[in-house]
Design an enzyme around this catalytic site. Structure first.
Site, PDB file in Angstrom:
ATOM      1  N   ILE A 127     -40.883   9.259 -11.980  1.00 42.45           N
ATOM      2  CA  ILE A 127     -40.041   9.219 -10.793  1.00 42.45           C
ATOM      3  C   ILE A 127     -38.940  10.252 -10.956  1.00 42.45           C
ATOM      4  O   ILE A 127     -38.256  10.293 -11.987  1.00 42.45           O
ATOM      5  CB  ILE A 127     -39.484   7.816 -10.504  1.00 42.45           C
ATOM      6  CG1 ILE A 127     -38.659   7.843  -9.224  1.00 42.45           C
ATOM      7  CG2 ILE A 127     -38.685   7.250 -11.676  1.00 42.45           C
ATOM      8  CD1 ILE A 127     -38.528   6.520  -8.536  1.00 42.45           C
TER       9      ILE A 127
ATOM     10  N   MET B  52     -35.635  11.498  -9.770  1.00 42.56           N
ATOM     11  CA  MET B  52     -34.393  11.214  -9.042  1.00 42.56           C
ATOM     12  C   MET B  52     -33.336  12.278  -9.337  1.00 42.56           C
ATOM     13  O   MET B  52     -32.856  12.957  -8.451  1.00 42.56           O
ATOM     14  CB  MET B  52     -33.841   9.838  -9.450  1.00 42.56           C
ATOM     15  CG  MET B  52     -34.707   8.650  -9.118  1.00 42.56           C
ATOM     16  SD  MET B  52     -33.778   7.112  -9.467  1.00 42.56           S
ATOM     17  CE  MET B  52     -35.108   5.920  -9.503  1.00 42.56           C
TER      18      MET B  52
ATOM     19  N   PRO C 241     -30.009  18.794 -11.139  1.00 39.99           N
ATOM     20  CA  PRO C 241     -28.997  19.472 -11.952  1.00 39.99           C
ATOM     21  C   PRO C 241     -27.567  19.181 -11.500  1.00 39.99           C
ATOM     22  O   PRO C 241     -26.649  19.118 -12.320  1.00 39.99           O
ATOM     23  CB  PRO C 241     -29.358  20.951 -11.779  1.00 39.99           C
ATOM     24  CG  PRO C 241     -30.843  20.935 -11.549  1.00 39.99           C
ATOM     25  CD  PRO C 241     -31.110  19.706 -10.737  1.00 39.99           C
TER      26      PRO C 241
ATOM     27  N   PHE D 182     -34.105  15.873 -16.261  1.00 37.71           N
ATOM     28  CA  PHE D 182     -34.089  14.646 -17.069  1.00 37.71           C
ATOM     29  C   PHE D 182     -35.246  13.713 -16.703  1.00 37.71           C
ATOM     30  O   PHE D 182     -35.101  12.486 -16.725  1.00 37.71           O
ATOM     31  CB  PHE D 182     -32.763  13.870 -16.912  1.00 37.71           C
ATOM     32  CG  PHE D 182     -31.523  14.687 -17.086  1.00 37.71           C
ATOM     33  CD1 PHE D 182     -31.455  15.703 -18.019  1.00 37.71           C
ATOM     34  CD2 PHE D 182     -30.397  14.432 -16.312  1.00 37.71           C
ATOM     35  CE1 PHE D 182     -30.295  16.445 -18.192  1.00 37.71           C
ATOM     36  CE2 PHE D 182     -29.232  15.171 -16.471  1.00 37.71           C
ATOM     37  CZ  PHE D 182     -29.184  16.180 -17.402  1.00 37.71           C
TER      38      PHE D 182
ATOM     39  N   GLU E 167     -35.489  -2.116 -13.134  1.00 40.07           N
ATOM     40  CA  GLU E 167     -35.341  -0.945 -14.000  1.00 40.07           C
ATOM     41  C   GLU E 167     -34.303  -1.217 -15.091  1.00 40.07           C
ATOM     42  O   GLU E 167     -34.510  -0.887 -16.260  1.00 40.07           O
ATOM     43  CB  GLU E 167     -34.912   0.276 -13.176  1.00 40.07           C
ATOM     44  CG  GLU E 167     -34.718   1.527 -14.016  1.00 40.07           C
ATOM     45  CD  GLU E 167     -34.234   2.726 -13.215  1.00 40.07           C
ATOM     46  OE1 GLU E 167     -34.110   3.812 -13.819  1.00 40.07           O
ATOM     47  OE2 GLU E 167     -33.974   2.580 -12.012  1.00 40.07           O
TER      48      GLU E 167
ATOM     49  N   LEU F  42     -24.947   0.568 -43.630  1.00 37.74           N
ATOM     50  CA  LEU F  42     -25.421  -0.176 -44.803  1.00 37.74           C
ATOM     51  C   LEU F  42     -26.515   0.569 -45.563  1.00 37.74           C
ATOM     52  O   LEU F  42     -26.809   0.236 -46.713  1.00 37.74           O
ATOM     53  CB  LEU F  42     -25.913  -1.557 -44.383  1.00 37.74           C
ATOM     54  CG  LEU F  42     -24.802  -2.504 -43.898  1.00 37.74           C
ATOM     55  CD1 LEU F  42     -25.396  -3.780 -43.322  1.00 37.74           C
ATOM     56  CD2 LEU F  42     -23.827  -2.838 -45.029  1.00 37.74           C
TER      57      LEU F  42
ATOM     58  N   GLY G  54     -26.056   3.670 -46.269  1.00 39.93           N
ATOM     59  CA  GLY G  54     -25.343   4.714 -46.990  1.00 39.93           C
ATOM     60  C   GLY G  54     -25.850   6.095 -46.602  1.00 39.93           C
ATOM     61  O   GLY G  54     -26.240   6.335 -45.463  1.00 39.93           O
TER      62      GLY G  54
ATOM     63  N   ASN H 201     -23.200   3.201 -17.831  1.00 43.82           N
ATOM     64  CA  ASN H 201     -22.516   1.921 -18.017  1.00 43.82           C
ATOM     65  C   ASN H 201     -21.214   1.848 -17.232  1.00 43.82           C
ATOM     66  O   ASN H 201     -20.755   0.760 -16.872  1.00 43.82           O
ATOM     67  CB  ASN H 201     -22.282   1.653 -19.504  1.00 43.82           C
ATOM     68  CG  ASN H 201     -23.577   1.250 -20.202  1.00 43.82           C
ATOM     69  OD1 ASN H 201     -24.659   1.257 -19.603  1.00 43.82           O
ATOM     70  ND2 ASN H 201     -23.477   0.882 -21.472  1.00 43.82           N
TER      71      ASN H 201
END
Length: 385
Positions: free
Chosen positions: A129, A131, A134, A162, A250, A345, A347, A374
């Site tokens: 899709i 959407m 640029p 994208f 979605e 954790l 390292g 978000n």
């Protein structure tokens, strides 16, 4: 396999448990052994799609009369979680099966459904899709791509970026303006079959921060001639409504990917800290390690319960946009937080590309951006206050 050891959620029926086991075995046998090779090549093989289709892992929620498995979104969620648990986060099947196919099922004509859905179910056709452009990301009302009437059909012009499945896709739903003067009401969804289509071209596979072997791409449409049935459905100007109606699903697909990666990160990290030694004892024996993982497991459990509640509501058609937005922003924020703490954790080894946790750290970042940033999620939630 389940790092959280939670009881089976209410929406998981016996047939879904069987599907989970089947999907786990298939993905483990057919896909997982090749993940490092695909990562190094920067793209996964085209035949992944036909193999997934033959195994019933594509379009599981589509009716059997259109080539699907006759399931529900629950079937898609089970498959998507298994893909994420196996580390196959770059595979565009969740979008193909859970976004592209439902657009055709929900808004297409009977002829369009019969023509396209069976081929999507087998993997002969790969859906995308288009959407984003640029100059426009989350602002879908600002798209510049146009589909102008020409005889009985349309002429499509514009560019997209994208685009997930951009290199492999051969059935692309394009968000375009059929009436640029009408704003949102002038937006329509156009369907382009790319094979042999004059004026369509793929741009570069985009180099990204993460998801290195996903075929995210630019797409260009230069005077692409479409027949009348290139319009999804029968009425122009319905595109924005169609897009908005399907956005909660979605966002829920993104949530499933988030919780799947969270659980995988926890499992890998717990295994690592039990084996790795420092100062004469296993990393797990340090109180800091125990406290960090205790917090991560607690928050992951809260996230999984929220995720399962959203799926249950969605299956009853009760999941509203606000709750879906809450889930998308909170779970993807949590995904990034927990993967970051898990990497710590490991390292120095956590920073090495050969360790999956380092790839997960990069791959997780985009989850807070696509399917609506978000920040946009918080705006939608704020409107409900």
């Amino acid at each position: 396999m389940d790092a959280l050891n939670l009881p089976r959620p209410a929406w998981m029926s016996e047939d879904l448990v069987l599907l989970e086991e089947q999907a786990r075995r298939f993905i483990g046998d057919e896909f997982a052994p090749h993940i490092n090779r695909w990562h190094e090549a920067g793209i996964y093989d085209r035949d992944v799609w036909t193999k997934a289709g033959a195994a019933g892992l594509l379009c599981a929620s589509m009716p059997e009369e259109y080539g699907g498995s006759g399931g529900s979104f629950a079937h898609e969620a089970v498959i998507n979680r298994e893909l994420s648990l196996a580390g196959f986060d770059t595979f565009g099947a969740p979008l193909h099966s859970g976004i592209v196919a439902p657009y055709i099922l929900n808004y297409g004509t009977e002829e369009q459904k019969k023509k396209w859905l069976p081929k999507l179910a087998t993997g002969e056709m790969i859906g995308a899709i288009a959407m984003s452009e640029p100059g426009t990301g989350s602002d879908l009302q600002g798209v510049k791509t146009t589909a102008k009437k020409s005889g009985n059909g349309y002429v499509l012009n514009g560019s997209k970026t994208f685009i997930t499945n951009g290199q492999h896709s051969n059935l692309i739903i394009v968000v375009a303006k059929t009436d640029p003067a009408a704003g949102a009401k002038g937006t329509s969804l156009m369907v382009v079959e790319t094979d042999g289509t004059q004026g369509f071209r793929r741009g570069r596979k985009l180099a990204k921060l993460g998801l290195d072997w996903a075929d995210t791409s630019e797409l260009f449409f230069d005077d692409v001639k479409l027949p009348a049935e290139g319009l999804l459905g029968t009425e122009e100007g319905q595109g924005f409504f169609q897009l908005m109606r399907d956005l909660p699903q979605e966002r829920l697909i993104v949530c499933t990917a988030a919780i799947g990666m969270i659980e995988r990160a926890l499992r890998l990290t717990i295994d690592y800290v039990k084996e790795r030694k420092a100062f004469g004892k296993a990393i797990i024996d340090f109180q800091n390690t125990q406290f960090e993982l205790a917090e991560c497991k607690t928050e992951a459990t809260i996230g999984r319960v929220f995720h399962d509640n959203c799926i249950e509501r969605h299956l009853k058609r009760e999941l509203d946009t606000v709750t879906a937005s809450m889930a998308k922003y909170w779970l993807t924020d949590l995904q990034n937080k927990i993967v970051d703490r898990c990497l710590q954790l490991f390292g120095g080894y956590g920073y090495m590309d050969e360790y999956p946790i380092s790839r997960m750290y990069r791959d997780a970042r985009v989850q807070r951006i696509y399917a609506g940033t978000n920040e946009i999620m918080k705006l939608l939630i704020a409107r409900s206050l």
